[in-house]
Design a protein around this motif. Structure first.
Motif, mmCIF file in Angstrom:
data_model
loop_
_atom_site.group_PDB
_atom_site.id
_atom_site.type_symbol
_atom_site.label_atom_id
_atom_site.label_comp_id
_atom_site.label_asym_id
_atom_site.label_seq_id
_atom_site.Cartn_x
_atom_site.Cartn_y
_atom_site.Cartn_z
ATOM 1 N N GLY A 119 0.841 -1.187 0.000
ATOM 2 C CA GLY A 119 0.000 0.000 0.000
ATOM 3 C C GLY A 119 0.875 1.235 0.000
ATOM 4 O O GLY A 119 1.963 1.236 0.590
ATOM 5 N N GLU A 120 0.422 2.296 -0.665
ATOM 6 C CA GLU A 120 1.219 3.516 -0.739
ATOM 7 C C GLU A 120 0.341 4.753 -0.620
ATOM 8 O O GLU A 120 -0.796 4.770 -1.112
ATOM 9 C CB GLU A 120 2.006 3.570 -2.055
ATOM 10 N N GLN A 121 0.879 5.765 0.031
ATOM 11 C CA GLN A 121 0.207 7.056 0.170
ATOM 12 C C GLN A 121 0.836 8.040 -0.803
ATOM 13 O O GLN A 121 2.063 8.126 -0.907
ATOM 14 C CB GLN A 121 0.353 7.574 1.610
ATOM 15 N N TYR A 122 -0.015 8.786 -1.522
ATOM 16 C CA TYR A 122 0.479 9.732 -2.518
ATOM 17 C C TYR A 122 -0.126 11.105 -2.309
ATOM 18 O O TYR A 122 -1.340 11.226 -2.126
ATOM 19 C CB TYR A 122 0.102 9.267 -3.926
ATOM 20 N N PRO A 123 0.692 12.151 -2.384
ATOM 21 C CA PRO A 123 0.128 13.507 -2.365
ATOM 22 C C PRO A 123 -0.730 13.710 -3.605
ATOM 23 O O PRO A 123 -0.435 13.174 -4.678
ATOM 24 C CB PRO A 123 1.374 14.411 -2.407
ATOM 25 N N LYS A 124 -1.803 14.495 -3.471
ATOM 26 C CA LYS A 124 -2.698 14.688 -4.608
ATOM 27 C C LYS A 124 -2.010 15.369 -5.788
ATOM 28 O O LYS A 124 -2.404 15.165 -6.934
ATOM 29 C CB LYS A 124 -3.913 15.516 -4.187
ATOM 30 N N ASP A 125 -0.968 16.157 -5.509
ATOM 31 C CA ASP A 125 -0.294 16.849 -6.608
ATOM 32 C C ASP A 125 0.858 16.038 -7.188
ATOM 33 O O ASP A 125 1.623 16.522 -8.007
ATOM 34 C CB ASP A 125 0.199 18.227 -6.157
ATOM 35 N N ALA A 126 0.989 14.793 -6.733
ATOM 36 C CA ALA A 126 2.034 13.925 -7.286
ATOM 37 C C ALA A 126 1.511 12.499 -7.413
ATOM 38 O O ALA A 126 2.224 11.539 -7.172
ATOM 39 C CB ALA A 126 3.273 13.973 -6.386
ATOM 40 N N PHE A 127 0.241 12.378 -7.796
ATOM 41 C CA PHE A 127 -0.379 11.064 -7.918
ATOM 42 C C PHE A 127 0.181 10.346 -9.149
ATOM 43 O O PHE A 127 0.098 10.864 -10.265
ATOM 44 C CB PHE A 127 -1.895 11.218 -8.052
ATOM 45 N N PRO A 128 0.771 9.149 -8.972
ATOM 46 C CA PRO A 128 1.414 8.441 -10.088
ATOM 47 C C PRO A 128 0.413 7.657 -10.930
ATOM 48 O O PRO A 128 0.285 6.432 -10.814
ATOM 49 C CB PRO A 128 2.399 7.520 -9.374
ATOM 50 N N THR B 252 -8.661 5.156 -1.552
ATOM 51 C CA THR B 252 -9.425 5.995 -0.631
ATOM 52 C C THR B 252 -8.628 7.266 -0.355
ATOM 53 O O THR B 252 -7.544 7.474 -0.899
ATOM 54 C CB THR B 252 -9.728 5.234 0.678
ATOM 55 N N CYS B 253 -9.182 8.140 0.478
ATOM 56 C CA CYS B 253 -8.488 9.373 0.843
ATOM 57 C C CYS B 253 -7.550 9.141 2.018
ATOM 58 O O CYS B 253 -7.702 8.195 2.783
ATOM 59 C CB CYS B 253 -9.487 10.458 1.211
ATOM 60 N N ASP B 254 -6.605 10.037 2.180
ATOM 61 C CA ASP B 254 -5.640 9.959 3.282
ATOM 62 C C ASP B 254 -5.062 11.349 3.497
ATOM 63 O O ASP B 254 -5.372 12.290 2.774
ATOM 64 C CB ASP B 254 -4.531 8.953 2.937
ATOM 65 N N GLY B 255 -4.195 11.453 4.488
ATOM 66 C CA GLY B 255 -3.538 12.726 4.752
ATOM 67 C C GLY B 255 -4.480 13.799 5.226
ATOM 68 O O GLY B 255 -4.403 14.951 4.777
ATOM 69 N N TYR B 256 -5.376 13.457 6.168
ATOM 70 C CA TYR B 256 -6.343 14.450 6.652
ATOM 71 C C TYR B 256 -5.650 15.530 7.473
ATOM 72 O O TYR B 256 -4.877 15.251 8.394
ATOM 73 C CB TYR B 256 -7.411 13.760 7.495
ATOM 74 N N PHE C 9 -8.455 16.477 2.933
ATOM 75 C CA PHE C 9 -7.553 15.350 2.729
ATOM 76 C C PHE C 9 -6.580 15.748 1.619
ATOM 77 O O PHE C 9 -7.006 16.045 0.511
ATOM 78 C CB PHE C 9 -8.320 14.101 2.307
ATOM 79 N N ALA C 10 -5.295 15.727 1.919
ATOM 80 C CA ALA C 10 -4.300 16.147 0.938
ATOM 81 C C ALA C 10 -3.799 14.992 0.077
ATOM 82 O O ALA C 10 -3.193 15.216 -0.961
ATOM 83 C CB ALA C 10 -3.114 16.796 1.649
ATOM 84 N N ASP C 11 -4.035 13.762 0.521
ATOM 85 C CA ASP C 11 -3.441 12.616 -0.141
ATOM 86 C C ASP C 11 -4.486 11.553 -0.487
ATOM 87 O O ASP C 11 -5.662 11.686 -0.157
ATOM 88 C CB ASP C 11 -2.378 11.972 0.758
ATOM 89 N N ASN C 12 -4.001 10.522 -1.130
ATOM 90 C CA ASN C 12 -4.777 9.314 -1.369
ATOM 91 C C ASN C 12 -3.958 8.107 -0.946
ATOM 92 O O ASN C 12 -2.720 8.153 -0.943
ATOM 93 C CB ASN C 12 -5.165 9.172 -2.839
ATOM 94 N N TYR C 13 -4.649 7.051 -0.584
ATOM 95 C CA TYR C 13 -3.979 5.800 -0.229
ATOM 96 C C TYR C 13 -4.443 4.732 -1.198
ATOM 97 O O TYR C 13 -5.643 4.570 -1.441
ATOM 98 C CB TYR C 13 -4.310 5.390 1.202
ATOM 99 N N VAL C 14 -3.486 4.010 -1.772
ATOM 100 C CA VAL C 14 -3.779 3.005 -2.777
ATOM 101 C C VAL C 14 -3.216 1.659 -2.325
ATOM 102 O O VAL C 14 -2.037 1.559 -1.971
ATOM 103 C CB VAL C 14 -3.163 3.368 -4.141
#
Length: 246
Positions: free
Chosen positions: A197-206, A223-227, A234-239
């Protein structure tokens, strides 16, 4: 496009005609009609998906969080280690025939959900599941059906609108080897093993990594992450990346 079987072979980057923004909501935002996010108030950002574009990496690959989150939204602990990938299986598992997914079960975290079908709305944004408590996860109909070659995409909330956990509240707890069961319309079950699993910033989503072509059947749980409790966003996403094992 309304045909659930169209543009779903292997590589989601090839599933695109206009710029379609993938917006994963995580509860707490205004809802409109059929449980879709009110994208009028949502900053547009997300992987580019369309129906007939060439296979190229999206230029704005972020998944947008909601603009307002419940006060008790899960807050990731800084420094939480990412799960690491176990060794790849020696022999690839044969792909399954096409069959629409009906429900999801993740035994290790006790997550069970029916699966709704998510398409693209009239504004070119990906529909997202309702943020209400008990809202099911959703399968994006222009991704492969789970078990077919390529990355099947399933979206779910980390928290519910107004407070409480969403169906993917415990996604971060998944470890390599945990299984994700997808019950399909033909009565079969596609079983995937979590790789990492990996967390990604929304402005650097691969986007290429998440949605790009794969050698065999794979699964992406998003889902969302980085609340940020100060900003209420939420600034990030978790995949979560998973691979078909049987």
């Amino acid at each position: 496009m309304t045909n659930p079987t169209a543009g779903r072979r292997g590589d989601l980057r090839a599933a695109a005609a206009a710029v379609l923004l993938l917006l994963t909501g995580c509860g707490g935002a205004a809802q409109t009609g059929a449980g879709h996010l009110d994208t009028e108030n949502t900053p547009p950002a997300g992987p580019v998906l369309s129906a007939e574009a060439p296979v190229t990496a999206p230029s704005s690959p972020a998944v947008t969080p909601d603009t307002a989150a419940p006060a008790d939204a899960p807050v990731p602990v800084p420094g939480t280690p990412q799960v690491t990938s176990p060794p790849s299986p020696e022999r690839p598992v044969p792909a399954m025939a096409e069959s629409v997914p009906e429900s999801l079960n993740i035994p290790s975290v006790g997550a069970r959900s029916s699966l709704i079908r998510l398409d693209v709305d009239s504004k070119g944004s990906l529909e997202v599941p309702s943020g209400r408590p008990g809202s099911p996860a959703g399968w994006y109909i222009h991704s492969p059906t789970p078990g077919e070659p390529g990355p099947a995409v399933i979206l779910g909330h980390v928290n519910a609108e107004g407070g409480g956990p969403g169906i993917f509240a415990d996604l971060r707890k998944l470890q390599p080897g945990d299984e994700v069961e997808i019950i399909r319309e033909d009565g079969s079950t596609a079983v995937f093993s979590v790789q990492h699993g990996e967390q990604y910033p929304k402005d650097a989503f691969p986007s290429e990594k998440v949605y790009g072509n794969t050698e065999g059947p794979e699964l992406r749980l998003i889902t969302c992450d980085g609340y940020d409790p100060k900003a209420g966003t939420f600034a990030d996403n978790y995949v979560v990346y998973a691979r078909l094992v049987h």
